[in-house]
Design a protein around this motif. Structure first.
Motif, PDB file in Angstrom:
ATOM      1  N   ALA A 124       1.970  39.661   0.149  1.00  0.00           N
ATOM      2  CA  ALA A 124       1.190  39.118   1.263  1.00  0.00           C
ATOM      3  C   ALA A 124       0.161  38.098   0.780  1.00  0.00           C
ATOM      4  O   ALA A 124      -0.019  37.039   1.400  1.00  0.00           O
ATOM      5  CB  ALA A 124       0.501  40.254   2.014  1.00  0.00           C
ATOM      6  N   LEU A 125      -0.503  38.392  -0.334  1.00  0.00           N
ATOM      7  CA  LEU A 125      -1.502  37.459  -0.868  1.00  0.00           C
ATOM      8  C   LEU A 125      -0.837  36.167  -1.333  1.00  0.00           C
ATOM      9  O   LEU A 125      -1.338  35.063  -1.082  1.00  0.00           O
ATOM     10  CB  LEU A 125      -2.273  38.116  -2.018  1.00  0.00           C
ATOM     11  CG  LEU A 125      -3.104  39.357  -1.655  1.00  0.00           C
ATOM     12  CD1 LEU A 125      -3.717  39.962  -2.905  1.00  0.00           C
ATOM     13  CD2 LEU A 125      -4.180  39.028  -0.629  1.00  0.00           C
ATOM     14  N   ALA A 126       0.307  36.311  -2.016  1.00  0.00           N
ATOM     15  CA  ALA A 126       1.036  35.114  -2.473  1.00  0.00           C
ATOM     16  C   ALA A 126       1.566  34.325  -1.290  1.00  0.00           C
ATOM     17  O   ALA A 126       1.536  33.084  -1.285  1.00  0.00           O
ATOM     18  CB  ALA A 126       2.182  35.532  -3.392  1.00  0.00           C
ATOM     19  N   GLY A 127       2.025  35.026  -0.264  1.00  0.00           N
ATOM     20  CA  GLY A 127       2.546  34.360   0.922  1.00  0.00           C
ATOM     21  C   GLY A 127       1.488  33.535   1.641  1.00  0.00           C
ATOM     22  O   GLY A 127       1.803  32.546   2.314  1.00  0.00           O
ATOM     23  N   VAL A 157       3.348  45.986  -4.617  1.00  0.00           N
ATOM     24  CA  VAL A 157       4.284  44.870  -4.450  1.00  0.00           C
ATOM     25  C   VAL A 157       3.995  44.150  -3.137  1.00  0.00           C
ATOM     26  O   VAL A 157       3.892  42.916  -3.095  1.00  0.00           O
ATOM     27  CB  VAL A 157       5.743  45.362  -4.466  1.00  0.00           C
ATOM     28  CG1 VAL A 157       6.697  44.208  -4.173  1.00  0.00           C
ATOM     29  CG2 VAL A 157       6.080  46.014  -5.802  1.00  0.00           C
ATOM     30  N   GLU A 158       3.851  44.922  -2.066  1.00  0.00           N
ATOM     31  CA  GLU A 158       3.659  44.317  -0.743  1.00  0.00           C
ATOM     32  C   GLU A 158       2.276  43.688  -0.612  1.00  0.00           C
ATOM     33  O   GLU A 158       2.105  42.690   0.098  1.00  0.00           O
ATOM     34  CB  GLU A 158       3.905  45.346   0.354  1.00  0.00           C
ATOM     35  CG  GLU A 158       5.316  45.904   0.362  1.00  0.00           C
ATOM     36  CD  GLU A 158       6.391  44.823   0.387  1.00  0.00           C
ATOM     37  OE1 GLU A 158       6.176  43.755   0.993  1.00  0.00           O
ATOM     38  OE2 GLU A 158       7.460  45.044  -0.216  1.00  0.00           O
ATOM     39  N   ASP A 171      10.907  38.034  -7.527  1.00  0.00           N
ATOM     40  CA  ASP A 171      11.235  38.363  -6.133  1.00  0.00           C
ATOM     41  C   ASP A 171      10.200  37.760  -5.174  1.00  0.00           C
ATOM     42  O   ASP A 171      10.557  37.192  -4.136  1.00  0.00           O
ATOM     43  CB  ASP A 171      11.279  39.888  -5.980  1.00  0.00           C
ATOM     44  CG  ASP A 171      11.507  40.311  -4.544  1.00  0.00           C
ATOM     45  OD1 ASP A 171      12.527  39.906  -3.960  1.00  0.00           O
ATOM     46  OD2 ASP A 171      10.652  41.032  -3.992  1.00  0.00           O
ATOM     47  N   ILE A 172       8.912  37.871  -5.530  1.00  0.00           N
ATOM     48  CA  ILE A 172       7.852  37.337  -4.663  1.00  0.00           C
ATOM     49  C   ILE A 172       7.911  35.813  -4.624  1.00  0.00           C
ATOM     50  O   ILE A 172       7.749  35.193  -3.564  1.00  0.00           O
ATOM     51  CB  ILE A 172       6.469  37.834  -5.137  1.00  0.00           C
ATOM     52  CG1 ILE A 172       6.349  39.348  -4.905  1.00  0.00           C
ATOM     53  CG2 ILE A 172       5.342  37.094  -4.406  1.00  0.00           C
ATOM     54  CD1 ILE A 172       5.079  39.954  -5.473  1.00  0.00           C
ATOM     55  N   ILE A 173       8.166  35.188  -5.764  1.00  0.00           N
ATOM     56  CA  ILE A 173       8.291  33.720  -5.808  1.00  0.00           C
ATOM     57  C   ILE A 173       9.445  33.267  -4.917  1.00  0.00           C
ATOM     58  O   ILE A 173       9.317  32.320  -4.129  1.00  0.00           O
ATOM     59  CB  ILE A 173       8.477  33.239  -7.257  1.00  0.00           C
ATOM     60  CG1 ILE A 173       7.181  33.414  -8.051  1.00  0.00           C
ATOM     61  CG2 ILE A 173       8.921  31.775  -7.291  1.00  0.00           C
ATOM     62  CD1 ILE A 173       7.339  33.275  -9.554  1.00  0.00           C
ATOM     63  N   ALA A 174      10.573  33.965  -5.015  1.00  0.00           N
ATOM     64  CA  ALA A 174      11.738  33.605  -4.198  1.00  0.00           C
ATOM     65  C   ALA A 174      11.456  33.789  -2.704  1.00  0.00           C
ATOM     66  O   ALA A 174      11.886  32.989  -1.873  1.00  0.00           O
ATOM     67  CB  ALA A 174      12.940  34.453  -4.607  1.00  0.00           C
TER      68      ALA A 174
END
Length: 311
Positions: free
Chosen positions: A45-48, A40-41, A69-72
């Motif tokens: 980080a990659l998406a961020g 998840v993390e 959750d990552i999109i949000a």
């Protein structure tokens, strides 16, 4: 010996700190096991940093929740979910066939640890089948996509548990010897390191490099087959093990290998605590075993893996 890679990061660094200042806009990444634990993390980080990230997961509902959750959290809407069961070769083939276009980053993160004895329908020991053969089949099937990206990176998540066992080529699947969960796990994690060695040798001319790592001790669902007493015993036996890492810290070395400019063109190496590891010293639980980076063993494992999957 080539110069060891030294980075400004430590065991305490987080995935977000490692990727800070790196722009992954236009890059495409896959994280296996991206819906739990350090997966998840890693994906966050990659998406961020702007990458399109596909969570390759067995549990699609968990994957969808994680993606939301990552999109949000990041504002990056390019977080996708696709089904992948590494113990099922048909699932691996279907996932690879459905992934179109270039692939810049593949994080082979999913795994099972110290599972009770279990076998795939082919009779393969489950930990080796999932942790190594599934990722081997996935990565080789995606090789054209990686080669098309130019400078692609593959991250092979191993473990200090590789110090428990080499790949026992005479009896990989515990058909002759008594099954022991930690030896089976250790063997599969050695295979993850050997894969990085041979894949880099074969694919560096295509611009594809592969490195392996030990993420550190992190409490995740990976340990669901291990009791607290067993974990405490193992940590005591390892000589006063390092403190538990958070999942954000546990994902840092994976993200470093996936993104850092310090790793441009670097492959076939093993990292821990955001640094390239040295040779294992007896009496410690750090460093990389000689048998895990042996080029002859790496070449043999590649051929055995091809033969196993073709049988």
């Amino acid at each position: 010996m080539t110069d060891r890679i030294i980075t400004p990061f430590t065991a305490e660094s987080t995935a977000a700190q490692v990727v800070d200042g790196i722009d992954l806009t236009g890059r495409r990444a896959i994280v296996t096991g991206g819906a739990s634990g350090i997966g998840v993390e890693t994906a966050r980080a990659l998406a961020g940093a702007g990458a399109e990230v596909t969570l390759a997961v067995r549990d699609l509902q968990a994957g969808e929740r994680t993606a939301e959750d990552i999109i949000a959290a990041t504002g990056n809407k390019q977080v996708l979910v696709a089904p992948l069961d590494l113990a099922d070769q048909a699932s691996v083939a279907a996932f690879a066939a459905a992934f179109d276009g270039p692939l810049h980053i593949l994080v082979n993160n999913a795994g099972v640890m110290a599972a009770p004895e279990s076998r795939t329908p082919q009779g393969w020991e489950l930990q080796f089948a999932t942790n190594h053969l599934g990722h081997f089949a996935l990565t080789t099937a995606l090789h054209p996509r990686l080669a098309a990206a130019g400078g692609a990176r593959v991250v092979s998540v191993s473990s200090a548990a590789h110090l428990r066992s080499p790949v026992v080529f005479d009896d990989i699947h515990f058909r002759e010897r008594a099954y022991e969960p930690w030896l089976a796990y250790g063997q599969s994690k050695t295979a993850n390191v050997l894969f990085a060695v041979e894949a880099t040798r074969r694919w560096a001319d295509d611009g594809v490099t592969v490195n392996s790592l030990h993420p550190g001790g992190i409490r995740t669902r990976l340990q669901r087959h291990v009791t607290e007493e067993e974990l405490d015993r193992l940590r005591a036996a390892s000589g006063g093990a390092a403190p538990w890492k958070t999942t954000e810290q546990g994902a840092a070395t994976s993200v470093l290998l996936a993104t850092s400019p310090l790793l441009d063109g670097v492959g076939g190496r093993y990292f821990e605590d955001c640094q390239e590891a040295g040779p294992h010293q007896p009496g410690t639980r750090t460093g990389v075993a000689g048998y895990a980076v042996d080029p002859e063993a790496a070449a043999l494992l590649w051929q055995v893996s091809l033969d196993t999957l073709a049988a």
